[in-house]
Write a protein that holds these residues in place. Structure first.
Motif, PDB file in Angstrom:
ATOM      1  N   ASN A  38       0.859  -1.185   0.000  1.00 52.68           N
ATOM      2  CA  ASN A  38       0.000   0.000   0.000  1.00 52.68           C
ATOM      3  C   ASN A  38       0.893   1.232   0.000  1.00 52.68           C
ATOM      4  O   ASN A  38       2.036   1.159   0.465  1.00 52.68           O
ATOM      5  CB  ASN A  38      -0.897   0.026   1.247  1.00 52.68           C
ATOM      6  N   LEU A  39       0.366   2.329  -0.515  1.00 46.44           N
ATOM      7  CA  LEU A  39       1.111   3.581  -0.386  1.00 46.44           C
ATOM      8  C   LEU A  39       1.221   3.926   1.097  1.00 46.44           C
ATOM      9  O   LEU A  39       0.301   3.612   1.875  1.00 46.44           O
ATOM     10  CB  LEU A  39       0.400   4.692  -1.146  1.00 46.44           C
ATOM     11  N   LEU A  40       2.296   4.568   1.476  1.00 47.31           N
ATOM     12  CA  LEU A  40       2.526   4.859   2.898  1.00 47.31           C
ATOM     13  C   LEU A  40       1.332   5.577   3.535  1.00 47.31           C
ATOM     14  O   LEU A  40       0.953   5.271   4.670  1.00 47.31           O
ATOM     15  CB  LEU A  40       3.797   5.700   3.067  1.00 47.31           C
ATOM     16  N   MET A  41       0.741   6.515   2.780  1.00 47.69           N
ATOM     17  CA  MET A  41      -0.385   7.299   3.317  1.00 47.69           C
ATOM     18  C   MET A  41      -1.554   6.405   3.744  1.00 47.69           C
ATOM     19  O   MET A  41      -2.373   6.781   4.573  1.00 47.69           O
ATOM     20  CB  MET A  41      -0.890   8.307   2.270  1.00 47.69           C
ATOM     21  N   ARG A  42      -1.626   5.232   3.108  1.00 49.78           N
ATOM     22  CA  ARG A  42      -2.759   4.335   3.413  1.00 49.78           C
ATOM     23  C   ARG A  42      -2.326   3.080   4.178  1.00 49.78           C
ATOM     24  O   ARG A  42      -3.139   2.188   4.400  1.00 49.78           O
ATOM     25  CB  ARG A  42      -3.428   3.886   2.106  1.00 49.78           C
ATOM     26  N   MET A  43      -1.052   3.025   4.533  1.00 45.22           N
ATOM     27  CA  MET A  43      -0.579   1.789   5.168  1.00 45.22           C
ATOM     28  C   MET A  43      -0.912   1.762   6.661  1.00 45.22           C
ATOM     29  O   MET A  43      -0.554   2.689   7.400  1.00 45.22           O
ATOM     30  CB  MET A  43       0.932   1.649   4.982  1.00 45.22           C
ATOM     31  N   SER A  44      -1.588   0.715   7.080  1.00 44.10           N
ATOM     32  CA  SER A  44      -1.944   0.613   8.502  1.00 44.10           C
ATOM     33  C   SER A  44      -0.715   0.177   9.302  1.00 44.10           C
ATOM     34  O   SER A  44       0.201  -0.467   8.775  1.00 44.10           O
ATOM     35  CB  SER A  44      -3.063  -0.422   8.683  1.00 44.10           C
ATOM     36  N   GLU A  45      -0.746   0.510  10.575  1.00 41.16           N
ATOM     37  CA  GLU A  45       0.344   0.102  11.463  1.00 41.16           C
ATOM     38  C   GLU A  45       0.406  -1.430  11.527  1.00 41.16           C
ATOM     39  O   GLU A  45       1.481  -2.027  11.596  1.00 41.16           O
ATOM     40  CB  GLU A  45       0.105   0.680  12.864  1.00 41.16           C
ATOM     41  N   GLU A  46      -0.761  -2.045  11.431  1.00 41.99           N
ATOM     42  CA  GLU A  46      -0.840  -3.511  11.483  1.00 41.99           C
ATOM     43  C   GLU A  46      -0.058  -4.132  10.308  1.00 41.99           C
ATOM     44  O   GLU A  46       0.697  -5.095  10.482  1.00 41.99           O
ATOM     45  CB  GLU A  46      -2.315  -3.905  11.408  1.00 41.99           C
ATOM     46  N   ASP A  47      -0.256  -3.565   9.096  1.00 46.13           N
ATOM     47  CA  ASP A  47       0.432  -4.111   7.917  1.00 46.13           C
ATOM     48  C   ASP A  47       1.935  -3.820   7.966  1.00 46.13           C
ATOM     49  O   ASP A  47       2.740  -4.586   7.451  1.00 46.13           O
ATOM     50  CB  ASP A  47      -0.173  -3.556   6.622  1.00 46.13           C
ATOM     51  N   TRP A  48       2.305  -2.673   8.530  1.00 47.16           N
ATOM     52  CA  TRP A  48       3.728  -2.393   8.708  1.00 47.16           C
ATOM     53  C   TRP A  48       4.350  -3.452   9.633  1.00 47.16           C
ATOM     54  O   TRP A  48       5.324  -4.111   9.291  1.00 47.16           O
ATOM     55  CB  TRP A  48       3.930  -0.985   9.302  1.00 47.16           C
ATOM     56  N   ASP A  49       3.729  -3.603  10.821  1.00 48.50           N
ATOM     57  CA  ASP A  49       4.286  -4.518  11.821  1.00 48.50           C
ATOM     58  C   ASP A  49       4.333  -5.959  11.301  1.00 48.50           C
ATOM     59  O   ASP A  49       5.323  -6.671  11.503  1.00 48.50           O
ATOM     60  CB  ASP A  49       3.446  -4.484  13.106  1.00 48.50           C
ATOM     61  N   LEU A  50       3.258  -6.377  10.633  1.00 47.44           N
ATOM     62  CA  LEU A  50       3.190  -7.768  10.176  1.00 47.44           C
ATOM     63  C   LEU A  50       4.320  -8.087   9.194  1.00 47.44           C
ATOM     64  O   LEU A  50       5.024  -9.098   9.336  1.00 47.44           O
ATOM     65  CB  LEU A  50       1.822  -8.028   9.516  1.00 47.44           C
ATOM     66  N   VAL A  51       4.513  -7.212   8.209  1.00 45.30           N
ATOM     67  CA  VAL A  51       5.536  -7.470   7.184  1.00 45.30           C
ATOM     68  C   VAL A  51       6.936  -7.430   7.804  1.00 45.30           C
ATOM     69  O   VAL A  51       7.782  -8.289   7.519  1.00 45.30           O
ATOM     70  CB  VAL A  51       5.387  -6.468   6.014  1.00 45.30           C
ATOM     71  N   VAL A  52       7.183  -6.448   8.661  1.00 48.60           N
ATOM     72  CA  VAL A  52       8.514  -6.353   9.277  1.00 48.60           C
ATOM     73  C   VAL A  52       8.757  -7.559  10.204  1.00 48.60           C
ATOM     74  O   VAL A  52       9.853  -8.120  10.232  1.00 48.60           O
ATOM     75  CB  VAL A  52       8.676  -5.004  10.017  1.00 48.60           C
ATOM     76  N   ASP A  53       7.733  -7.975  10.907  1.00 48.60           N
ATOM     77  CA  ASP A  53       7.912  -9.115  11.828  1.00 48.60           C
ATOM     78  C   ASP A  53       8.114 -10.435  11.080  1.00 48.60           C
ATOM     79  O   ASP A  53       8.989 -11.230  11.429  1.00 48.60           O
ATOM     80  CB  ASP A  53       6.708  -9.237  12.770  1.00 48.60           C
ATOM     81  N   VAL A  54       7.309 -10.679  10.055  1.00 47.95           N
ATOM     82  CA  VAL A  54       7.430 -11.966   9.326  1.00 47.95           C
ATOM     83  C   VAL A  54       8.719 -11.985   8.503  1.00 47.95           C
ATOM     84  O   VAL A  54       9.410 -13.006   8.443  1.00 47.95           O
ATOM     85  CB  VAL A  54       6.192 -12.218   8.423  1.00 47.95           C
ATOM     86  N   ASN A  55       9.057 -10.878   7.865  1.00 47.38           N
ATOM     87  CA  ASN A  55      10.210 -10.890   6.950  1.00 47.38           C
ATOM     88  C   ASN A  55      11.536 -10.661   7.665  1.00 47.38           C
ATOM     89  O   ASN A  55      12.550 -11.252   7.271  1.00 47.38           O
ATOM     90  CB  ASN A  55      10.063  -9.811   5.878  1.00 47.38           C
ATOM     91  N   LEU A  56      11.551  -9.802   8.667  1.00 46.78           N
ATOM     92  CA  LEU A  56      12.837  -9.399   9.259  1.00 46.78           C
ATOM     93  C   LEU A  56      13.044  -9.927  10.682  1.00 46.78           C
ATOM     94  O   LEU A  56      14.080 -10.512  10.982  1.00 46.78           O
ATOM     95  CB  LEU A  56      12.944  -7.866   9.255  1.00 46.78           C
ATOM     96  N   LYS A  57      12.037  -9.763  11.534  1.00 46.40           N
ATOM     97  CA  LYS A  57      12.226 -10.243  12.911  1.00 46.40           C
ATOM     98  C   LYS A  57      12.444 -11.755  12.909  1.00 46.40           C
ATOM     99  O   LYS A  57      13.185 -12.291  13.739  1.00 46.40           O
ATOM    100  CB  LYS A  57      11.011  -9.873  13.771  1.00 46.40           C
ATOM    101  N   SER A  58      11.820 -12.421  11.945  1.00 41.30           N
ATOM    102  CA  SER A  58      11.973 -13.872  11.819  1.00 41.30           C
ATOM    103  C   SER A  58      13.438 -14.260  11.671  1.00 41.30           C
ATOM    104  O   SER A  58      13.870 -15.303  12.173  1.00 41.30           O
ATOM    105  CB  SER A  58      11.197 -14.367  10.600  1.00 41.30           C
TER     106      SER A  58
END
Ligand code: NDP
Length: 252
Positions: free
Chosen positions: A102-122
């Motif tokens: 999503n464009l940043l203006m429309r990106m929810s905090e939930e989608d930010w956290d989910l992608v960073v957690d699954v892709n990077l925190k993992s």
């Protein structure tokens, strides 16, 4: 070439589908025992059955674990169990990944956290547990699947690009931490590969991407699996801290 990984134990996260499944199969064809992490049991069982079909030795073992790679406690518990059963993991491939574009203006905090957690925190979750036994063994290969988007950025993918660039910085840092113990840490950066992740893109986007690939074809999961096999094998014993881009020349 065959038997490049005979007797090795490997873990592939996201080994139930797409690129990760192809990596797991390629490892199985080369003699490795392979454990996969995923969340879909049906696909996990199918992947293990496919590995059984291509194995080259009766000593090879295959296992799946239903674990969300974003959850450190679950990953830690599962890896403890796997290490107790298999005694060592020689090759770790951090491949599990998702997009929530999503464009940043429309990106929810939930989608930010989910992608960073699954892709990077993992990657933190698995490496934190497995680095120690690899250091003790004075041997190990860690391969992190990033993306060309982590190198170039892409409108509509701030979360994904941040997670994939983060993997590159993580990889270079861990390579420096572990090099004295003969543990190599590298990234593979795929370009546009035909999997479920890319199937969902509109045709117009697919055509636009294809026009930017000098080798004039969309990549296959096997194109990535071959690069990962090389980095996991003894052929790459003097390579660490690198990003191997496998993209048909998209980013030159
Ligand atoms: P797919 O969507 O086909 O497969 C993703 C895999 O990740 C599945 O096995 C899925 O398992 C697993 N997964 C997703 N979330 C979790 C989770 N929370 N815990 C455990 N496993 C999880 O994707 P690809 O094969 O296309 O992508 C694989 C990697 O390659 C990703 O890191 C992606 O970013 C990267 N990549 C892909 C490109 C492409 O063009 N396809 C380009 C550049 C990079 P399950 O369904 O069982 O949960």
């Amino acid at each position: 070439m065959q038997q490049m990984l005979m007797g090795k134990n490997a873990l592939v996260t996201g080994g139930t589908a797409g690129i990760g499944k192809e990596i797991a199969l390629q490892f199985a064809r080369q003699g490795a025992s392979v454990a996969i992490f995923g969340t879909n049991e049906e696909r996990a069982i199918a992947a293990v059955q496919e590995m059984e079909k291509v194995k080259i030795s009766e000593n090879q073992k295959f296992a799946y674990f239903l674990v969300d790679v974003a959850h450190s406690k679950n990953v830690e518990e599962t890896l403890s169990k796997l290490l107790a059963d298999w005694s060592r993991i020689d090759i770790l491939v951090n491949n599990a990944g998702i997009t929530r574009d999503n464009l940043l203006m429309r990106m929810s905090e939930e989608d930010w956290d989910l992608v960073v957690d699954v892709n990077l925190k993992s990657v933190y979750n698995t490496c934190r547990v497995l680095a120690r036994p690899m250091m003790k063994a004075r041997s190990g290969k860690i391969i992190n699947i990033t993306s060309v988007i982590g190198l170039t950025g892409n409108a509509g993918q701030t979360n994904y690009a941040a997670s994939k660039s983060g993997m590159i910085g993580f990889t270079k840092s861990l390579a420096k931490e572990l090099a004295s113990r003969n543990v190599c840490v590298n990234c593979v950066a795929p370009g546009y590969i035909e999997t479920q992740m890319t199937q969902e893109l509109p045709d117009s986007v697919k055509e636009a991407v294809l026009s930017k690939i000098p080798l004039a074809r969309i990549g296959q999961p096997s194109d990535i699996a071959h690069a990962v096999l090389f980095l996991a094998s003894d052929l790459a014993n003097y390579i660490t801290g690198q990003v191997l881009t496998v993209d048909g020349g998209m980013v030159i």
